[in-house]
Enzyme design. Structure first.
Site, PDB file in Angstrom:
ATOM      1  N   ALA A  67     -48.063 -43.510  -1.731  1.00  0.00           N
ATOM      2  CA  ALA A  67     -49.206 -42.986  -0.603  1.00  0.00           C
ATOM      3  C   ALA A  67     -50.390 -42.862  -1.534  1.00  0.00           C
ATOM      4  O   ALA A  67     -50.125 -42.236  -2.618  1.00  0.00           O
ATOM      5  CB  ALA A  67     -48.932 -41.769   0.226  1.00  0.00           C
ATOM      6  N   GLY A 124     -44.051 -43.858  -0.872  1.00  0.00           N
ATOM      7  CA  GLY A 124     -44.099 -44.971   0.399  1.00  0.00           C
ATOM      8  C   GLY A 124     -43.699 -46.200  -0.064  1.00  0.00           C
ATOM      9  O   GLY A 124     -43.152 -47.018   0.801  1.00  0.00           O
ATOM     10  N   GLU A 127     -40.272 -46.601   0.151  1.00  0.00           N
ATOM     11  CA  GLU A 127     -39.735 -46.556   1.454  1.00  0.00           C
ATOM     12  C   GLU A 127     -40.082 -47.744   2.399  1.00  0.00           C
ATOM     13  O   GLU A 127     -39.319 -47.987   3.228  1.00  0.00           O
ATOM     14  CB  GLU A 127     -40.539 -45.253   1.990  1.00  0.00           C
ATOM     15  CG  GLU A 127     -39.654 -44.000   1.544  1.00  0.00           C
ATOM     16  CD  GLU A 127     -40.616 -42.529   1.905  1.00  0.00           C
ATOM     17  OE1 GLU A 127     -41.787 -42.852   1.840  1.00  0.00           O
ATOM     18  OE2 GLU A 127     -40.035 -41.981   2.607  1.00  0.00           O
ATOM     19  N   GLU A 147     -42.266 -37.476  -4.422  1.00  0.00           N
ATOM     20  CA  GLU A 147     -43.254 -36.530  -3.592  1.00  0.00           C
ATOM     21  C   GLU A 147     -42.888 -35.053  -3.826  1.00  0.00           C
ATOM     22  O   GLU A 147     -43.788 -34.541  -3.658  1.00  0.00           O
ATOM     23  CB  GLU A 147     -42.913 -36.987  -1.931  1.00  0.00           C
ATOM     24  CG  GLU A 147     -43.228 -38.435  -1.643  1.00  0.00           C
ATOM     25  CD  GLU A 147     -42.543 -39.370  -1.669  1.00  0.00           C
ATOM     26  OE1 GLU A 147     -41.710 -39.388  -2.742  1.00  0.00           O
ATOM     27  OE2 GLU A 147     -42.566 -40.385  -1.261  1.00  0.00           O
ATOM     28  N   ASP A 352     -52.598 -31.784 -45.952  1.00  0.00           N
ATOM     29  CA  ASP A 352     -51.956 -30.247 -46.440  1.00  0.00           C
ATOM     30  C   ASP A 352     -52.419 -29.962 -47.797  1.00  0.00           C
ATOM     31  O   ASP A 352     -52.967 -30.759 -48.404  1.00  0.00           O
ATOM     32  CB  ASP A 352     -50.578 -30.175 -45.876  1.00  0.00           C
ATOM     33  CG  ASP A 352     -50.293 -28.737 -45.552  1.00  0.00           C
ATOM     34  OD1 ASP A 352     -50.581 -27.933 -45.901  1.00  0.00           O
ATOM     35  OD2 ASP A 352     -49.738 -28.586 -43.982  1.00  0.00           O
ATOM     36  N   GLU A 411     -53.989 -19.392 -39.230  1.00  0.00           N
ATOM     37  CA  GLU A 411     -54.810 -18.605 -38.538  1.00  0.00           C
ATOM     38  C   GLU A 411     -55.598 -17.443 -39.409  1.00  0.00           C
ATOM     39  O   GLU A 411     -55.276 -16.209 -39.153  1.00  0.00           O
ATOM     40  CB  GLU A 411     -54.073 -17.834 -37.357  1.00  0.00           C
ATOM     41  CG  GLU A 411     -55.012 -17.196 -36.398  1.00  0.00           C
ATOM     42  CD  GLU A 411     -55.743 -18.017 -35.525  1.00  0.00           C
ATOM     43  OE1 GLU A 411     -55.848 -19.255 -35.864  1.00  0.00           O
ATOM     44  OE2 GLU A 411     -56.075 -17.822 -34.169  1.00  0.00           O
ATOM     45  N   LYS A 416     -59.597 -21.008 -43.057  1.00  0.00           N
ATOM     46  CA  LYS A 416     -60.266 -22.131 -42.354  1.00  0.00           C
ATOM     47  C   LYS A 416     -61.637 -22.310 -42.724  1.00  0.00           C
ATOM     48  O   LYS A 416     -61.801 -23.470 -42.910  1.00  0.00           O
ATOM     49  CB  LYS A 416     -60.363 -21.565 -40.917  1.00  0.00           C
ATOM     50  CG  LYS A 416     -59.014 -21.540 -40.064  1.00  0.00           C
ATOM     51  CD  LYS A 416     -59.211 -21.504 -38.631  1.00  0.00           C
ATOM     52  CE  LYS A 416     -58.002 -21.108 -37.619  1.00  0.00           C
ATOM     53  NZ  LYS A 416     -56.910 -22.144 -37.708  1.00  0.00           N
ATOM     54  N   SER A 438     -56.020 -20.154 -32.134  1.00  0.00           N
ATOM     55  CA  SER A 438     -55.549 -19.663 -30.876  1.00  0.00           C
ATOM     56  C   SER A 438     -56.365 -18.057 -30.630  1.00  0.00           C
ATOM     57  O   SER A 438     -56.539 -17.653 -29.398  1.00  0.00           O
ATOM     58  CB  SER A 438     -54.042 -19.435 -30.645  1.00  0.00           C
ATOM     59  OG  SER A 438     -53.473 -19.200 -31.964  1.00  0.00           O
ATOM     60  N   ASN A 509     -54.746 -18.091 -22.815  1.00  0.00           N
ATOM     61  CA  ASN A 509     -53.951 -17.032 -23.460  1.00  0.00           C
ATOM     62  C   ASN A 509     -54.428 -15.642 -22.711  1.00  0.00           C
ATOM     63  O   ASN A 509     -53.565 -14.631 -22.669  1.00  0.00           O
ATOM     64  CB  ASN A 509     -54.247 -17.001 -24.921  1.00  0.00           C
ATOM     65  CG  ASN A 509     -53.421 -18.028 -25.702  1.00  0.00           C
ATOM     66  OD1 ASN A 509     -52.218 -18.351 -24.906  1.00  0.00           O
ATOM     67  ND2 ASN A 509     -53.647 -18.314 -26.814  1.00  0.00           N
TER      68      ASN A 509
HETATM   69  P1  NAD Z   1     -47.744 -23.429 -39.515  1.00  0.00           P
HETATM   70  O1  NAD Z   1     -47.881 -22.124 -40.750  1.00  0.00           O
HETATM   71  O2  NAD Z   1     -46.917 -23.964 -39.006  1.00  0.00           O
HETATM   72  O3  NAD Z   1     -48.911 -24.526 -39.944  1.00  0.00           O
HETATM   73  C1  NAD Z   1     -50.086 -24.411 -41.259  1.00  0.00           C
HETATM   74  C2  NAD Z   1     -50.356 -25.483 -41.906  1.00  0.00           C
HETATM   75  O4  NAD Z   1     -51.378 -25.214 -42.477  1.00  0.00           O
HETATM   76  C3  NAD Z   1     -49.165 -25.233 -42.846  1.00  0.00           C
HETATM   77  O5  NAD Z   1     -48.406 -26.437 -43.058  1.00  0.00           O
HETATM   78  C4  NAD Z   1     -49.841 -24.945 -44.328  1.00  0.00           C
HETATM   79  O6  NAD Z   1     -49.575 -25.632 -45.378  1.00  0.00           O
HETATM   80  C5  NAD Z   1     -51.086 -25.582 -43.827  1.00  0.00           C
HETATM   81  N1  NAD Z   1     -52.277 -25.159 -44.716  1.00  0.00           N
HETATM   82  C6  NAD Z   1     -52.463 -23.553 -44.828  1.00  0.00           C
HETATM   83  N2  NAD Z   1     -53.627 -23.613 -45.599  1.00  0.00           N
HETATM   84  C7  NAD Z   1     -54.310 -24.855 -45.992  1.00  0.00           C
HETATM   85  C8  NAD Z   1     -55.351 -25.362 -46.577  1.00  0.00           C
HETATM   86  N3  NAD Z   1     -56.030 -24.316 -47.209  1.00  0.00           N
HETATM   87  N4  NAD Z   1     -55.323 -26.667 -46.563  1.00  0.00           N
HETATM   88  C9  NAD Z   1     -54.660 -27.467 -46.004  1.00  0.00           C
HETATM   89  N5  NAD Z   1     -53.564 -27.117 -45.295  1.00  0.00           N
HETATM   90  C10 NAD Z   1     -53.334 -25.543 -45.134  1.00  0.00           C
HETATM   91  O7  NAD Z   1     -49.036 -22.849 -38.412  1.00  0.00           O
HETATM   92  P2  NAD Z   1     -49.062 -23.456 -36.753  1.00  0.00           P
HETATM   93  O8  NAD Z   1     -48.372 -22.764 -36.005  1.00  0.00           O
HETATM   94  O9  NAD Z   1     -49.131 -24.955 -36.876  1.00  0.00           O
HETATM   95  O10 NAD Z   1     -50.677 -23.019 -36.532  1.00  0.00           O
HETATM   96  C11 NAD Z   1     -51.720 -23.566 -37.101  1.00  0.00           C
HETATM   97  C12 NAD Z   1     -53.093 -23.557 -36.161  1.00  0.00           C
HETATM   98  O11 NAD Z   1     -52.667 -23.597 -34.769  1.00  0.00           O
HETATM   99  C13 NAD Z   1     -53.623 -21.763 -36.245  1.00  0.00           C
HETATM  100  O12 NAD Z   1     -54.680 -21.754 -36.122  1.00  0.00           O
HETATM  101  C14 NAD Z   1     -52.673 -21.041 -34.988  1.00  0.00           C
HETATM  102  O13 NAD Z   1     -53.539 -19.872 -34.498  1.00  0.00           O
HETATM  103  C15 NAD Z   1     -53.028 -22.412 -34.026  1.00  0.00           C
HETATM  104  N6  NAD Z   1     -52.023 -22.481 -32.859  1.00  0.00           N
HETATM  105  C16 NAD Z   1     -50.728 -22.099 -32.979  1.00  0.00           C
HETATM  106  C17 NAD Z   1     -49.855 -22.058 -31.721  1.00  0.00           C
HETATM  107  C18 NAD Z   1     -48.413 -21.892 -32.067  1.00  0.00           C
HETATM  108  O14 NAD Z   1     -47.691 -21.746 -30.931  1.00  0.00           O
HETATM  109  N7  NAD Z   1     -47.901 -21.967 -33.188  1.00  0.00           N
HETATM  110  C19 NAD Z   1     -50.495 -22.513 -30.654  1.00  0.00           C
HETATM  111  C20 NAD Z   1     -51.627 -22.751 -30.439  1.00  0.00           C
HETATM  112  C21 NAD Z   1     -52.781 -22.674 -31.565  1.00  0.00           C
END
Ligand code: NAD
Length: 730
Positions: A67, A124, A127, A147, A352, A411, A416, A438, A509
């Site tokens: 549908a 549908g 169906e 559905e 990485d 994080e 970062k 996050s 979140n």
């Molecule tokens: P994780 O620890 O599994 O992975 C992080 C990766 O980053 C690792 O492989 C590490 O070696 C790499 N890393 C660290 N420093 C680095 C650098 N200087 N250069 C290159 N690589 C580097 O962490 P994750 O759970 O994948 O989280 C990653 C990001 O995603 C964070 O910002 C976290 O807040 C966000 N996040 C996580 C989730 C979750 O559920 N785990 C959900 C949403 C967002």
């Protein structure tokens, strides 16, 4: 006879082939005008003596997708809105019955009619074919009745014909789960008669007609027996004894579509087809008038589709393709992002700190692909091709021709910032830098990037492969171009984007925190943990709040708590959650990841609530436990109030995004249509009145924002007040 959506061609033997081919559409769907055509077709087959039999097929790749839900939704919204009570019921009953009566007319037209199902047939669409006397489907064709996924049931005779063809047990499963079945399975079960190469389906259907068959459905013949037995057959009784309990366990009674579908099958199988069809139509009309179906169609189908199509793309920005991306951080999230991107055919540079770390991320993708190949879901060559799209490296210069980068490193603001510096050395002009943070505010993170206007939050949910939502967070300086490119990316990987403003916890979140907080607050007030967990599931949440806290990890909760305290300083207000999270952290009960949290996890994969949770009940476990409805209200209201506050603050601006985001992002009771539909359905006035009661008893989390009080005073709804945010592409 003039048909809008079908072509008719009659061969020398008097077999009329009706080819379903909607003008200016890539897919056939069932609309009002298609039903009008089908009425004319049924009449023509019955009355034109030159026609000996008929074949229904499609001129498109698929047979029919079902549908046109957008028009069904428009119909529900519009249907006799000015009429009341019985008049409106009658009108909806007649509208709902039109397709049903037409299909019944086809199967009782007195001449043989065959369906040549050349491809996908859903809802549908399937169906229509079930009302034909013979069905031949193309090899590999998928057939299904999805559905219930949008709060409806197969109301074009599906609840009657499917069990009469394959038995009640398989039929109920097929309809409740909504997953399509393969043509071969369908033939084995008796849903269709023949499987043939796609190019031959019409010829096979014609051949069947020319074999001089009887133009009667099995159920219109004497001595028809329902496969597996009807409700009063010993075997059938077993099905009808168990099915309601099973369905209730899955739905907690929250989905009327499932309940009505079950009633249709149970009641309908006891009467002849004409009465059975009337029973189905009555339940279907009743369902269309329920808020659950209205809300579910709106959020899960209409709004989601609009957002998927880039409904929130800023005005003046056009759609573009994403061919190559960089993913920095090949950990849990980064590897997932690289996986879904390469799956969509996007080239990925996966970076990485060391080659070993990058390779580990790529190995995650390889493992996932091997699993899919082993299960027969993917060909080895396709898996190889996907893996070849991913380059695991430590070399940032490989980012020189990417369209977008997703940063997913630790994080940590400093880590970062250092990573952004390396990215910026190579990022080409116009490419977008997205962070998967996050918790860190996007505007302040953007200060460490060379071009803050190209910077945006691209917040995935875990597990990335499974979760369908991506939150795009707009910082102070984020440009429309960056938003538009991020929407391109999310669309390319077949997920749904919502565009939100920058705030602690963003949108999803922030709301889901209220859910977990309520769980722990109730624990501290002496509610039994099982009541909390079951009450949440009965409220429509996919899991309880303690389960969820275990899944996201208690140390993460602890770290977020510390960071929030640090950032807010003297403004921080202690909550009942703090001592629980802190104590659990000290006890090293970190959740599922180390096998102990609010639950104790056994090696055999089972879990049970930790037996020492009573220690968190500040004044001991309550002698008189509250009614489960209190738990349900606390859980739903706390989240909905936070969502309303996000609307008031402009964190989310479009009710569609708030609703779709709540269902796809954290599984907020889908039957409600999402957090804001939940409030709209109750009505702002009643919602505020109940929230005030909850506040008097349970405090601050139930303080409603002024916006809701204004809406209550005016009798407003979110959809009426905010509408859908329009943009050029919507
Ligand atoms: P994780 O620890 O599994 O992975 C992080 C990766 O980053 C690792 O492989 C590490 O070696 C790499 N890393 C660290 N420093 C680095 C650098 N200087 N250069 C290159 N690589 C580097 O962490 P994750 O759970 O994948 O989280 C990653 C990001 O995603 C964070 O910002 C976290 O807040 C966000 N996040 C996580 C989730 C979750 O559920 N785990 C959900 C949403 C967002």
């Amino acid at each position: 006879m003039s048909l809008t959506n079908f072509r008719m061609e009659t061969d020398g033997d008097g077999v009329a082939v009706f080819t379903f081919d909607m003008p200016d559409a890539s897919m056939n769907v069932i609309s009002e005008s298609v039903i009008t055509d089908l009425e004319a077709i049924a009449k023509t087959i019955a009355e034109d003596d030159a026609i000996k039999g008929a074949v229904l097929t499609s001129g498109k790749k698929a047979f029919c997708a079902g549908a046109d839900l957008k028009s069904v939704f428009g119909g529900i919204e519009g249907a006799g809105a000015e009429k009341t009570g019985d008049e409106r019921k009658q009108m909806i009953y007649e509208a709902a019955g039109r397709l049903n009566n037409t299909l019944r007319a086809i199967e009782t037209c007195g001449k043989p009619v065959a369906a040549a199902i050349n491809g996908l047939a859903l809802g549908g669409g399937l169906e229509i074919t079930l009302a034909c006397h013979y069905r031949v489907a193309a090899e590999g064709a998928q057939l299904g009745v999805p559905e219930t996924q949008v709060g409806l049931f197969p109301g074009g005779g599906g609840t009657q014909r499917i069990p009469r063809l394959i038995g009640a047990m398989d039929a109920l499963q097929m309809m409740a789960q909504g997953r399509p079945v393969d043509a071969n399975w369908a033939q084995q079960k008796g849903l269709i008669h023949e499987v043939a190469p796609a190019a031959e389906v019409v010829d096979r259907a014609k051949a069947w007609i020319k074999s001089g068959p009887e133009a009667k459905q099995p159920w219109d013949q004497d001595k028809f027996k329902i496969p597996g037995g009807g409700p009063y057959h010993p075997a059938g009784m077993q099905v009808f004894g168990g099915a309601p309990a099973m369905m209730r366990r899955e739905t907690m009674g929250n989905y009327p579509a499932i309940r009505y579908m079950l009633s249709c099958v149970y009641e309908g199988l006891q009467v002849p087809m004409d009465a059975a069809i009337r029973i189905e139509t009555r339940y279907f009309a009743k369902l269309l008038m329920r808020p659950e179906s209205h809300n579910m169609i709106r959020s899960i189908f209409v709004s989601k589709q609009e957002l998927d199509k880039g409904g929130r793309r800023p005005a003046g920005q056009s759609r573009g393709d994403i061919k190559k991306i960089g993913v920095i951080g090949a950990g849990f999230m980064g590897a997932g992002v690289a996986n879904v991107a390469s799956k969509a055919g996007v080239e990925v540079v996966l970076i990485d700190r060391s080659q070993e770390d990058a390779d580990r991320g790529k190995a995650h993708i390889e493992k996932d692909l091997s699993k899919r190949v082993a299960k027969g879901r993917m060909a080895q060559e396709k898996a190889d091709a996907q893996l070849a799209l991913v380059t695991a490296t430590t070399d940032y210069s490989k980012l020189s021709d990417v369209d977008l980068v997703v940063e997913a490193v630790f994080e940590d603001r400093d880590v970062k910032a250092a990573v952004f510096k390396q990215i910026d050395e190579h990022l080409p002009a116009g490419a977008v830098l997205g962070s998967n943070t996050s918790t860190l505010p996007i505007s302040s993170l953007a200060e460490s990037a060379k071009n803050p206007e190209d910077f945006i939050g691209v917040h995935f949910f875990s597990p990335v492969e499974k979760m369908l939502l991506v939150e795009l967070i707009v910082g102070d300086k984020t440009s429309d171009h960056a938003i538009s490119r991020a929407i391109d990316f999310v669309g390319k990987i077949k997920k749904t984007p919502i565009v939100v403003s920058d705030t602690r916890g963003f949108y999803a979140n922030r709301c889901v925190m209220r859910f977990m907080e309520q769980g722990m607050s109730m624990l501290s007030e002496g509610y039994k943990p099982a009541l909390i967990e079951n009450g949440a599931r009965m409220a429509g949440m996919p899991v309880g709040p303690l389960t969820l806290q275990d899944e996201v990890a208690i140390d993460l909760g602890y770290r977020v708590l510390q960071a929030t305290k640090r950032d807010l300083g003297a403004d921080y207000v202690e909550t009942p959650v703090d001592p629980i999270i802190t104590r659990m952290y000290e006890l090293e009960r970190l959740g599922r990841k180390n096998g102990k949290g609010f639950y104790a996890y056994s090696e055999d994969g089972t879990k049970r609530l930790w037996h020492e949770l009573d220690q968190f009940a500040v004044n001991g476990v309550l002698e008189d436990q509250p009614d489960v409805s209190v738990v349900q209200d606390r859980i739903r209201y706390a989240q909905a109030i936070e969502a309303a506050r996000c609307m008031e603050e402009g964190i989310v601006q479009d009710p569609r995004e708030a609703d779709v985001g709540s269902i796809l992002g954290w599984g907020f009771a889908p039957f409600t249509g999402g957090v804001l539909s939940f409030i709209d359905t109750i009505g702002a006035k009643d919602f505020v009145a109940r929230a005030d009661e909850l506040k008097a008893e349970f405090g601050a989390p139930f303080e409603v924002p002024q916006l809701l009080r204004d809406m209550a005073a005016k009798g407003d709804t979110f959809y009426a007040r905010f509408g859908a945010k329009q943009s050029e592409a919507a």
